[in-house]
Every structure is written in C-alpha cells, then in structure tokens.
Enzyme design. Structure first.
Site, mmCIF file in Angstrom:
data_model
loop_
_atom_site.group_PDB
_atom_site.id
_atom_site.type_symbol
_atom_site.label_atom_id
_atom_site.label_comp_id
_atom_site.label_asym_id
_atom_site.label_seq_id
_atom_site.Cartn_x
_atom_site.Cartn_y
_atom_site.Cartn_z
ATOM 1 N N ARG A 65 0.843 -1.195 0.000
ATOM 2 C CA ARG A 65 0.000 0.000 0.000
ATOM 3 C C ARG A 65 0.883 1.252 0.000
ATOM 4 O O ARG A 65 1.790 1.387 0.842
ATOM 5 C CB ARG A 65 -0.869 -0.010 1.253
ATOM 6 C CG ARG A 65 -1.917 1.046 1.277
ATOM 7 C CD ARG A 65 -2.681 1.035 2.589
ATOM 8 N NE ARG A 65 -3.811 1.937 2.509
ATOM 9 C CZ ARG A 65 -4.469 2.399 3.564
ATOM 10 N NH1 ARG A 65 -4.117 2.014 4.766
ATOM 11 N NH2 ARG A 65 -5.470 3.227 3.405
ATOM 12 N N ALA A 66 0.613 2.178 -0.937
ATOM 13 C CA ALA A 66 1.499 3.337 -1.085
ATOM 14 C C ALA A 66 1.431 4.261 0.136
ATOM 15 O O ALA A 66 2.450 4.786 0.592
ATOM 16 C CB ALA A 66 1.134 4.104 -2.352
ATOM 17 N N HIS A 171 6.185 7.003 -6.850
ATOM 18 C CA HIS A 171 4.857 6.940 -6.239
ATOM 19 C C HIS A 171 4.838 7.717 -4.930
ATOM 20 O O HIS A 171 5.630 7.458 -4.038
ATOM 21 C CB HIS A 171 4.473 5.477 -5.990
ATOM 22 C CG HIS A 171 2.986 5.265 -5.937
ATOM 23 N ND1 HIS A 171 2.156 5.979 -5.101
ATOM 24 C CD2 HIS A 171 2.182 4.434 -6.639
ATOM 25 C CE1 HIS A 171 0.904 5.586 -5.289
ATOM 26 N NE2 HIS A 171 0.881 4.658 -6.217
ATOM 27 N N HIS A 217 -0.539 7.006 -12.672
ATOM 28 C CA HIS A 217 -1.729 7.855 -12.830
ATOM 29 C C HIS A 217 -1.637 8.707 -14.102
ATOM 30 O O HIS A 217 -1.866 9.920 -14.078
ATOM 31 C CB HIS A 217 -1.925 8.751 -11.589
ATOM 32 C CG HIS A 217 -1.608 8.048 -10.292
ATOM 33 N ND1 HIS A 217 -0.516 8.329 -9.527
ATOM 34 C CD2 HIS A 217 -2.249 7.033 -9.668
ATOM 35 C CE1 HIS A 217 -0.483 7.529 -8.468
ATOM 36 N NE2 HIS A 217 -1.520 6.737 -8.525
ATOM 37 N N GLU A 279 -4.851 0.286 -10.867
ATOM 38 C CA GLU A 279 -4.949 0.371 -9.402
ATOM 39 C C GLU A 279 -6.125 -0.467 -8.912
ATOM 40 O O GLU A 279 -6.708 -0.156 -7.858
ATOM 41 C CB GLU A 279 -5.149 1.812 -8.911
ATOM 42 C CG GLU A 279 -4.056 2.773 -9.266
ATOM 43 C CD GLU A 279 -4.414 4.213 -8.914
ATOM 44 O OE1 GLU A 279 -3.958 4.705 -7.877
ATOM 45 O OE2 GLU A 279 -5.153 4.840 -9.698
HETATM 46 ZN ZN LIG Z 1 -0.609 3.390 -6.714
#
Ligand SMILES: [Zn+2]
Length: 334
Positions: A65-66, A171, A217, A279
C-alpha cells in the site's frame, strides 16, 4: 494477454496485525514481526482476483500500500524493517497465486536515510524476485522539504536500479499536509513533480542512460498540460517531455478514469511509453462511473473503447510492460 502494471495489496496492508505492528513500532515498542497465515494472505487477495477475472486481467504487478510507505515517519532503521515486512508479505502473496502477480517492492526511505541503505534493499529484494520498486519522490509527507530526488544524494539508488535493470515507480505516499489529501492530490503532485524534475535533471540520463522511471496515474497532469511543459522546457533549456519519453527513460500508466482523459493520454504520450494500469480495487473500490455504469477503476474499458487499433492496444495491455519490466517474465506463465 492483459497485464495490470499498477496494483497495491491494500487489504493485506490493512491486516490488523500488520497495521498494529507499525503503530507499535512508531510508538517505540519493539514487537516481534507479525505472523500472518497463508490463509489470511490468500483471503486478502480474493476480491482483487475476482475483479481481475471479471475484467480478463491475467497478471498484475503488485506492491505494498502506497500510503503505508509513510517515508516521513519513523527512523531509517524502523522504515527498513517496515519495508522488509511489507515486501515479505507481497512476495508470499505472489508465490501463493502462481501466474497472477509479480512483486513490486517498497523501500525503507526516510529523510535522514543514506541512499546506500536504500540501494542495498533494492539489491536484496531483486535477488528475491522483485521486478521494480516504488520510490517516493517527496519523502516528507507532503511538505516537499527535500532536495529534488534526481540529485547526486540518490545516485546509489539509481546505480542499483540501472545495474539490476529494475524500473523505479515514482509513487507518492501519505500526506500530513491537509491541503494535499494523498489519493486526490499528493499522488498526482508526486507524479508531475517527479516528471518535471526528470526534465530539469541535466546529467541524470547521461550518467544513467538505461535508468527507467514509471510515472503512475497517467503521468499526473501530463495529458492535460503537456504543451505547458514543452514550452517551459524550451524557455529554460530543460529536456523536453518528448525527449525523456522518446529516449525510453520515462513511462506512464493508464490509471486515468474516463474516456476523454484516456484519449488525451494517447494523444500526448507515445504509445510505446504507456503501460496498462488500473490500481484495481485500490484507490476508489466499487465507485461507479455514471458514463460507463461500471467501476471507475475498470480502466480496461477506456482502452477498449478508444480509437486505437488492436496492435496498439496489445502494446499497451502487455508488450510494453514486459519490455519495461524485464524481470517480470519469470512470474508470467503464458
Ligand atoms: Zn498506486
């Protein structure tokens, strides 16, 4: 074949014992590492595998998890242990589900951490089978107080990534700056800040010609504002967006959530530089797009519905990911 190059095992990261370990660690308590059962690891993947199956996505490149990277918190020692714990869970999850996932790692970054230590983590986990690493270009929780990440202070990280042929995924992570909610702003700021810093870095790609960065993104604001960065690059004699993309050093993914902006991405960025990503079930699980009556994060739809021909779609769906992440091949069965 469809490869989702951008996925996080968020449910696994939210396991109470994993979150509990980090909370205790940050409170200065030395707990033993949590022992998560194979059954619990497998259960955390059920939902995402079912979504992948329904969307006909064979393989996903999965990372911790970022938000949980939280590179601004803790100490260098604590963050190294935290990254190792998360990486250990990721690789177990990948091994429990052969052919479905390839591991992308987390790094124990911290503002006071020598980058030699981060480079050692890249070496260790690449040997274990990791194919790429998330790298937080901010590292200060949304305060942006560090020097640009492209500086010489990070050269040991870049040396390791180039030597081992593993891309770095720029990220963002948790934001303690309330102006920058993490999934809505901080991640996108990290994307475009990272991209512009790569344009500004005069020597980076001379020193590391084979270094590769993935900007998630859709490259942040890249599809909407590429004209601005083309102009600024000329004005300031920076490398142009087209130069760093064209030289094969910088790539973006398709984590863009509507048809219009997906088309803008395809118009702005060379198709060889675009990797499918969704994602899947991460940032906005279950939220429905009224335009498609389907989940926003079913980004496969927007690629399918685009005007690209079948060969171009195949590049974006799999061929580019296999080229940019060469170590993924050992995890892919077909
Ligand atoms: Zn991500």
């Amino acid at each position: 074949m469809i490869i989702d190059s951008h996925q996080h095992f968020v449910r696994l990261a939210k396991h109470p014992e994993v979150e509990g370990f980090r909370t205790a660690q940050l409170a200065g308590k030395n707990l033993d590492l949590p022992k998560i059962s194979d059954a619990d690891v497998a259960k955390s993947l059920e939902q995402v595998i079912s979504l992948m199956d329904s969307r006909k996505i064979e393989v996903a490149f999965a990372s911790p998890r970022a938000k949980a990277m939280a590179t601004h918190e803790g100490t260098p020692e604590q963050n190294a242990i935290w990254a190792d714990l998360n990486n250990g869970l990721i690789i177990r999850a990948c091994m429990l589900t052969p052919g479905r996932f390839a591991p992308v790692g987390m790094l124990g970054q911290h503002p006071s951490c020598p980058s030699e230590q981060v480079a050692k983590q890249i070496e260790r986990w690449t040997k274990e089978g990791f194919i790429a690493f998330n790298f937080d270009p901010d590292g200060t929780g949304g305060r942006w107080q560090n020097q640009p990440f492209t500086g010489k202070h990070n050269y040991p990280v870049f040396e390791a990534a180039q030597a081992l042929d593993v891309p770095l995924v720029l990220h963002g992570s948790e934001s303690i700056n309330k102006n920058f909610p993490h999934t809505a702003v901080q991640y996108l700021v990290a994307d475009i800040t990272g991209f512009v810093q790569l344009m500004m870095a005069k020597d980076l790609f001379k020193d590391f010609p084979r270094l590769r960065f993935l900007i998630p993104h859709g490259g942040g604001a890249l599809p909407c504002q590429i004209g601005r960065w083309r102009a600024i690059a000329k004005y300031n004699t920076w490398a142009s967006p087209d130069e760093i993309l064209g030289n094969g050093n910088v790539f973006v993914d398709t984590c863009v959530y509507n048809d219009l902006n997906m088309q803008m991405l395809f118009d702005a960025v060379p198709l060889d530089n675009i990797l499918f990503g969704s994602e899947c079930d991460g940032a906005f699980p279950g939220v429905v797009n009224v335009e498609t009556h389907d989940h926003y994060d079913n980004t496969r739809r927007y690629v399918d519905d685009s005007k690209l021909n079948a060969a171009d779609k195949a590049r974006i769906f799999a061929a580019n990911a296999r080229r940019v992440y060469p170590r993924a091949s050992r995890w892919i069965q077909a």
